[in-house]
Design an enzyme around this catalytic site. Structure first.
Site, PDB file in Angstrom:
ATOM      1  N   HIS A  17      50.974 -58.021  -7.103  1.00 37.62           N
ATOM      2  CA  HIS A  17      51.265 -56.823  -7.909  1.00 37.62           C
ATOM      3  C   HIS A  17      52.687 -56.890  -8.475  1.00 37.62           C
ATOM      4  CE1 HIS A  17      48.123 -54.819  -5.147  1.00 37.62           C
ATOM      5  NE2 HIS A  17      47.584 -54.871  -6.344  1.00 37.62           N
ATOM      6  N   LYS A  41      37.952 -45.772  -2.178  1.00 35.82           N
ATOM      7  CA  LYS A  41      38.251 -46.521  -0.951  1.00 35.82           C
ATOM      8  C   LYS A  41      39.021 -45.639   0.033  1.00 35.82           C
ATOM      9  CE  LYS A  41      38.941 -50.463  -4.007  1.00 35.82           C
ATOM     10  NZ  LYS A  41      39.962 -51.237  -4.706  1.00 35.82           N
ATOM     11  N   ARG A  90      42.616 -62.137 -11.552  1.00 33.78           N
ATOM     12  CA  ARG A  90      42.698 -63.301 -10.673  1.00 33.78           C
ATOM     13  C   ARG A  90      41.517 -64.218 -11.006  1.00 33.78           C
ATOM     14  NH1 ARG A  90      43.014 -59.543  -5.540  1.00 33.78           N
ATOM     15  NH2 ARG A  90      41.383 -58.719  -6.887  1.00 33.78           N
ATOM     16  N   SER A 128      45.061 -56.871  -1.562  1.00 34.34           N
ATOM     17  CA  SER A 128      45.521 -55.898  -0.567  1.00 34.34           C
ATOM     18  C   SER A 128      44.569 -55.864   0.619  1.00 34.34           C
ATOM     19  CB  SER A 128      45.609 -54.502  -1.187  1.00 34.34           C
ATOM     20  OG  SER A 128      46.522 -54.493  -2.243  1.00 34.34           O
TER      21      SER A 128
HETATM   22  O1  PNS Z   1      43.387 -51.473  -7.504  1.00 32.52           O
HETATM   23  P1  PNS Z   1      42.007 -51.032  -7.918  1.00 32.52           P
HETATM   24  O2  PNS Z   1      41.330 -50.335  -6.767  1.00 32.52           O
HETATM   25  O3  PNS Z   1      41.180 -52.135  -8.501  1.00 32.52           O
HETATM   26  O4  PNS Z   1      42.218 -49.952  -9.085  1.00 32.52           O
HETATM   27  C1  PNS Z   1      41.117 -49.342  -9.712  1.00 32.52           C
HETATM   28  C2  PNS Z   1      41.610 -48.183 -10.596  1.00 32.52           C
HETATM   29  C3  PNS Z   1      42.409 -47.196  -9.791  1.00 32.52           C
HETATM   30  C4  PNS Z   1      42.480 -48.753 -11.703  1.00 32.52           C
HETATM   31  C5  PNS Z   1      40.370 -47.507 -11.222  1.00 32.52           C
HETATM   32  O5  PNS Z   1      39.503 -47.137 -10.203  1.00 32.52           O
HETATM   33  C6  PNS Z   1      40.733 -46.272 -12.037  1.00 32.52           C
HETATM   34  O6  PNS Z   1      41.157 -46.395 -13.172  1.00 32.52           O
HETATM   35  N1  PNS Z   1      40.551 -45.067 -11.428  1.00 32.52           N
HETATM   36  C7  PNS Z   1      40.871 -43.815 -12.063  1.00 32.52           C
HETATM   37  C8  PNS Z   1      39.594 -43.028 -12.371  1.00 32.52           C
HETATM   38  C9  PNS Z   1      39.010 -43.460 -13.701  1.00 32.52           C
HETATM   39  O7  PNS Z   1      39.621 -43.322 -14.745  1.00 32.52           O
HETATM   40  N2  PNS Z   1      37.782 -44.009 -13.645  1.00 32.52           N
HETATM   41  C10 PNS Z   1      37.080 -44.514 -14.806  1.00 32.52           C
HETATM   42  C11 PNS Z   1      37.450 -45.953 -15.093  1.00 32.52           C
HETATM   43  S1  PNS Z   1      36.469 -46.607 -16.389  1.00 32.52           S
END
Ligand code: PNS
Length: 158
Positions: A17, A41, A90, A128
């Site tokens: 990150h 999560k 990745r 993570s």
């Molecule tokens: O580190 P992660 O868990 O891969 O992050 C995922 C994240 C937080 C970027 C994604 O779940 C997100 O954007 N969540 C916010 C809710 C949202 O906008 N959902 C629709 C996405 S198309």
């Protein structure tokens, strides 16, 4: 130069990150590292702890700040006056999910572009979840996370 939001769970932030944040900070006027509060999560660290850790590990980057958000990412991006979402990629296995999110975000809010940074090779298999599993099982994760995160992990698992 546009302003960018780098969203994620950051539970906790890894060297991968930080690498993306440092590279994004070179390209964008400002980078807001955004901890998603309502992720599905079950996190090890509270959103406040995750933001605190990000603030510590980004303290050397004047155009980076960390915050948390609830709800839709595209709404948070707009509230920050940003137009770019930064993501790290990745392995190929990340691609399909990331593509889906990038397209959905652009449909929901026209003008929001997702920019992908390819991982640095040393972080290819770093995540993570892997860090948490190794730490829970007593392994040393010092080489995978910043020193501040390492200390917090040890404290959490003590
Ligand atoms: O580190 P992660 O868990 O891969 O992050 C995922 C994240 C937080 C970027 C994604 O779940 C997100 O954007 N969540 C916010 C809710 C949202 O906008 N959902 C629709 C996405 S198309």
């Amino acid at each position: 130069m546009p302003k960018a939001v780098y969203p994620g769970s950051f539970d906790p932030a890894t060297n991968g990150h930080v690498d993306i944040i440092e590279r994004a900070a070179e390209l964008f006027q400002e980078v807001v590292v955004a901890v998603a509060v309502n992720s599905s999560k079950a996190p090890m660290f509270t959103s406040e702890e995750r933001v605190d850790m990000l603030r510590e590990v980004c303290a050397h980057l004047p155009n980076v700040r960390a915050d948390s958000f609830n709800g839709l990412l595209v709404d948070f991006v707009a509230s920050q006056g940003a137009s770019v979402v930064v993501k790290g990629l990745r392995a190929v296995s990340d691609f399909e999910y990331e593509l889906q999110q990038a397209l959905m975000n652009r449909i929901m809010r026209e003008g929001v572009e997702t920019v992908f940074f390819m991982t640095s090779p040393e972080n290819l298999f770093l995540s993570s979840s892997m860090v948490k599993e190794i730490a829970r099982l007593g392994g040393d994760v010092g080489q995978f996370v910043p020193a501040q995160v390492h200390a917090r992990l040890e404290q959490k698992l003590r």
